[in-house]
Design an enzyme around this catalytic site. Structure first.
Site, PDB file in Angstrom:
ATOM      1  N   TYR A 148      -2.256  -1.317  10.792  1.00  0.00           N
ATOM      2  CA  TYR A 148      -2.242  -1.706   9.469  1.00  0.00           C
ATOM      3  C   TYR A 148      -1.183  -1.146   8.370  1.00  0.00           C
ATOM      4  O   TYR A 148      -0.441  -1.928   7.601  1.00  0.00           O
ATOM      5  CB  TYR A 148      -3.795  -1.159   8.728  1.00  0.00           C
ATOM      6  CG  TYR A 148      -3.999  -0.984   7.306  1.00  0.00           C
ATOM      7  CD1 TYR A 148      -4.139  -2.454   6.802  1.00  0.00           C
ATOM      8  CD2 TYR A 148      -3.713  -0.114   6.359  1.00  0.00           C
ATOM      9  CE1 TYR A 148      -4.219  -2.485   5.364  1.00  0.00           C
ATOM     10  CE2 TYR A 148      -3.846  -0.231   4.854  1.00  0.00           C
ATOM     11  CZ  TYR A 148      -4.152  -1.328   4.503  1.00  0.00           C
ATOM     12  OH  TYR A 148      -4.048  -1.420   3.012  1.00  0.00           O
TER      13      TYR A 148
ATOM     14  N   SER B  85       0.796  -1.314   0.019  1.00  0.00           N
ATOM     15  CA  SER B  85      -0.061  -0.159   0.055  1.00  0.00           C
ATOM     16  C   SER B  85       0.805   1.059  -0.004  1.00  0.00           C
ATOM     17  O   SER B  85       1.958   1.175   0.435  1.00  0.00           O
ATOM     18  CB  SER B  85      -0.892   0.004   1.316  1.00  0.00           C
ATOM     19  OG  SER B  85      -1.417   1.040   1.351  1.00  0.00           O
TER      20      SER B  85
HETATM   21  N1  LIG Z   1      -8.658  -0.215  -1.510  1.00  0.00           N
HETATM   22  C1  LIG Z   1      -7.852   0.476  -0.838  1.00  0.00           C
HETATM   23  O1  LIG Z   1      -7.785   1.570  -0.719  1.00  0.00           O
HETATM   24  C2  LIG Z   1      -6.534  -0.304  -0.886  1.00  0.00           C
HETATM   25  C3  LIG Z   1      -5.504   0.617  -0.881  1.00  0.00           C
HETATM   26  C4  LIG Z   1      -4.043  -0.020  -0.657  1.00  0.00           C
HETATM   27  C5  LIG Z   1      -4.125  -1.385  -0.386  1.00  0.00           C
HETATM   28  N2  LIG Z   1      -5.223  -2.170  -0.508  1.00  0.00           N
HETATM   29  C6  LIG Z   1      -4.807  -3.638  -0.046  1.00  0.00           C
HETATM   30  O2  LIG Z   1      -5.577  -4.389  -1.339  1.00  0.00           O
HETATM   31  C7  LIG Z   1      -6.303  -5.605  -0.951  1.00  0.00           C
HETATM   32  C8  LIG Z   1      -7.378  -6.064  -1.293  1.00  0.00           C
HETATM   33  O3  LIG Z   1      -8.282  -5.169  -0.582  1.00  0.00           O
HETATM   34  P1  LIG Z   1      -9.583  -4.529  -1.235  1.00  0.00           P
HETATM   35  O4  LIG Z   1      -9.305  -2.962  -1.260  1.00  0.00           O
HETATM   36  O5  LIG Z   1      -9.793  -5.109  -2.571  1.00  0.00           O
HETATM   37  O6  LIG Z   1     -10.843  -4.839  -0.056  1.00  0.00           O
HETATM   38  P2  LIG Z   1     -12.125  -5.630  -0.288  1.00  0.00           P
HETATM   39  O7  LIG Z   1     -12.955  -5.143  -1.309  1.00  0.00           O
HETATM   40  O8  LIG Z   1     -12.310  -5.326   1.239  1.00  0.00           O
HETATM   41  O9  LIG Z   1     -11.322  -6.857  -0.234  1.00  0.00           O
HETATM   42  C9  LIG Z   1     -10.725  -7.689   0.595  1.00  0.00           C
HETATM   43  C10 LIG Z   1     -10.684  -9.113   0.244  1.00  0.00           C
HETATM   44  O10 LIG Z   1      -9.995 -10.008   1.201  1.00  0.00           O
HETATM   45  C11 LIG Z   1     -10.477 -10.768   1.727  1.00  0.00           C
HETATM   46  N3  LIG Z   1     -10.497 -11.228   2.992  1.00  0.00           N
HETATM   47  C12 LIG Z   1     -10.396 -10.577   4.101  1.00  0.00           C
HETATM   48  N4  LIG Z   1     -10.060 -10.927   5.255  1.00  0.00           N
HETATM   49  C13 LIG Z   1     -10.159 -12.390   5.017  1.00  0.00           C
HETATM   50  C14 LIG Z   1      -9.925 -13.606   5.614  1.00  0.00           C
HETATM   51  N5  LIG Z   1      -9.729 -13.716   7.088  1.00  0.00           N
HETATM   52  N6  LIG Z   1      -9.744 -14.878   4.998  1.00  0.00           N
HETATM   53  C15 LIG Z   1     -10.158 -14.659   3.620  1.00  0.00           C
HETATM   54  N7  LIG Z   1      -9.962 -13.676   2.795  1.00  0.00           N
HETATM   55  C16 LIG Z   1     -10.184 -12.347   3.497  1.00  0.00           C
HETATM   56  C17 LIG Z   1     -12.014 -10.554   1.499  1.00  0.00           C
HETATM   57  O11 LIG Z   1     -12.956 -11.822   1.345  1.00  0.00           O
HETATM   58  P3  LIG Z   1     -13.964 -12.399   2.216  1.00  0.00           P
HETATM   59  O12 LIG Z   1     -14.387 -11.177   3.059  1.00  0.00           O
HETATM   60  O13 LIG Z   1     -14.864 -12.824   1.305  1.00  0.00           O
HETATM   61  O14 LIG Z   1     -13.270 -13.519   3.236  1.00  0.00           O
HETATM   62  C18 LIG Z   1     -11.883  -9.815   0.207  1.00  0.00           C
HETATM   63  O15 LIG Z   1     -12.193 -10.625  -1.104  1.00  0.00           O
HETATM   64  C19 LIG Z   1      -5.647  -5.766   0.673  1.00  0.00           C
HETATM   65  O16 LIG Z   1      -4.659  -6.371   0.815  1.00  0.00           O
HETATM   66  C20 LIG Z   1      -5.845  -4.102   1.033  1.00  0.00           C
HETATM   67  O17 LIG Z   1      -5.045  -4.031   2.350  1.00  0.00           O
HETATM   68  C21 LIG Z   1      -6.469  -1.580  -0.566  1.00  0.00           C
END
Ligand SMILES: NC(=O)c1ccc[n+]([C@@H]2O[C@H](COP(=O)([O-])OP(=O)(O)OC[C@H]3O[C@@H](n4cnc5c(N)ncnc54)[C@H](OP(=O)(O)O)[C@@H]3O)[C@@H](O)[C@H]2O)c1
Length: 261
Positions: A156, A143
Site C-alpha cells: 500500500y 498519503s
Molecule cells: N483515511 C485515511 O487514513 C487515509 C490516509 C491517506 C490516504 N488515504 C486515501 O484516501 C482515499 C480515500 O479513502 P478514504 O479514507 O475516504 O476511505 P473509504 O472511506 O474507505 O473510501 C474509499 C472509497 O474508494 C472507493 N473504492 C475502493 N475500491 C474501489 C473499487 N474497486 N472501485 C471503485 N471504487 C472503489 C470506495 O467505494 P466503493 O467501496 O463503494 O466502491 C470508497 O468510496 C484512498 O485513496 C486512500 O488510500 C486515506
C-alpha cells in the site's frame, strides 16, 4: 471562495470518506459533479442532497475501478453524455494492513490496480482533454505513508509513493498547459480506511487521527491554489519534517512501529 460554476468535477470513491467531502466542497463552489464508486446507494443520497442544497447537476456512475481499461471506458461514457471534465479528483483507493506474505495476491493486485493503474488511466485520458481545452485541475490521493517504506503496509505505502512521485512530476510537466496537478498526502483520518485495511487504531494513532472534512478542504484549497503537494494537519507536517532528518531505514522502522500501535 473560488467559483467553479458551469464546470464539471469527477470524484472517484464518492460513496464514503474523503470522496463525500470532496463532492460537498466542490458543490459548494457550484461545480456539477460526476460521482463514481461501486456502491451507488450512498452516492444517490449524496447526489440528492447536493442537487437540493446547491442546485448543481450530479451524475452517479456505479463502476468497479479495479479493472484494467476503466479509465478510457469512463471517458467515452462521459463523452457520450456531452460532459467534459474540468476537475478530476482521483480519490478511490484502499489499503491492506498486515504481513505481505499472508495477504491474498489477488487482493494486492486489485489494490494496485485501483490505487495506481486506474488513477494513471484516468489522469491520462482526462488531463489530455484538459490540455486540449487549455486548463483544468487534477487532485491525486497520495498519503503520508508515501514518503517512506512502511512495514505492515509494504504494498500500500509503495502505491502511494508512486502516486506522490507521479503527481509531483506531472505538476511540472502540465503546468505550461494550464493544467494543475496536486498530490494530497493525508495521515490517518476517520474514514472507513482503517477498517477496510484491517488496521487497529492504537491510542497513539487516535491522538493523531484527523476528521475527513479538513483533510478534503486542504486538498481542494491546495489544488485551487495551484500547489504540487500538500500534507494536511500540524502533526502530519511535523512527522514528514522529522522523517527528513532520519536515515531511511530508521524512518521506516519508526513509522512501522507507530502504525502497528
Ligand atoms: N483515511 C485515511 O487514513 C487515509 C490516509 C491517506 C490516504 N488515504 C486515501 O484516501 C482515499 C480515500 O479513502 P478514504 O479514507 O475516504 O476511505 P473509504 O472511506 O474507505 O473510501 C474509499 C472509497 O474508494 C472507493 N473504492 C475502493 N475500491 C474501489 C473499487 N474497486 N472501485 C471503485 N471504487 C472503489 C470506495 O467505494 P466503493 O467501496 O463503494 O466502491 C470508497 O468510496 C484512498 O485513496 C486512500 O488510500 C486515506
Amino acid at each position: 471562495m473560488e467559483h467553479l460554476r458551469g464546470k464539471w468535477a469527477l470524484v472517484t470513491g464518492a460513496s464514503s470518506g474523503f470522496g463525500v467531502e470532496f463532492a460537498r466542497l466542490l458543490a459548494e463552489r457550484h461545480a456539477n459533479l460526476v460521482l463514481v464508486a461501486r456502491r451507488t446507494e450512498p452516492m444517490d443520497k449524496l447526489a440528492e442532497e447536493l442537487r437540493r442544497k446547491h442546485l448543481v447537476q450530479v451524475v452517479v456512475i456505479g463502476m468497479d475501478l479495479s479493472r484494467a481499461g476503466v479509465g478510457p471506458e469512463l471517458k467515452s461514457d462521459l463523452d457520450g453524455r456531452g460532459i467534459a471534465i474540468d476537475v478530476l479528483v482521483n480519490n478511490a483507493g484502499l489499503g491492506m494492513y498486515g504481513s505481505f506474505l499472508d495477504q491474498s495476491l489477488q487482493k494486492i493486485t486489485e489494490m494496485m490496480q485501483v490505487n495506481m493503474m486506474t488513477l494513471t488511466e484516468l489522469t491520462y485520458v482526462f488531463a489530455r482533454d484538459m490540455v486540449k481545452r487549455g486548463g483544468g485541475h487534477v487532485l491525486l490521493l497520495a498519503s503520508l505513508l508515501g514518503y517512506q517504506a512502511v512495514p505492515g503496509y509494504a504494498a500500500y505505502a509503495a502505491t502511494k509513493a508512486y502516486v506522490l512521485l507521479f503527481g509531483e512530476a506531472l505538476h511540472q510537466e502540465l503546468e505550461p498547459y494550464g493544467v494543475v496537478v496536486t498530490a494530497l498526502c493525508p495521515g490517518l483520518s476517520a474514514t472507513s480506511f482503517p477498517e477496510v485495511a484491517g488496521q487497529r487504531v492504537s491510542p497513539v494513532l487516535k491522538m493523531m487521527i484527523m476528521k475527513p472534512h479538513p483533510v478534503a478542504e486542504a486538498g481542494i484549497l491546495a489544488m485551487l491554489g495551484r500547489r504540487a503537494a500538500v500534507i494536511p494537519g500540524f502533526f502530519n507536517k511535523v512527522t514528514a519534517f522529522l522523517n527528513r532528518l532520519m536515515p531511511s531505514s530508521m524512518q521506516s522502522m519508526v513509522v512501522g512501529k507507530v502504525v502497528k500501535g
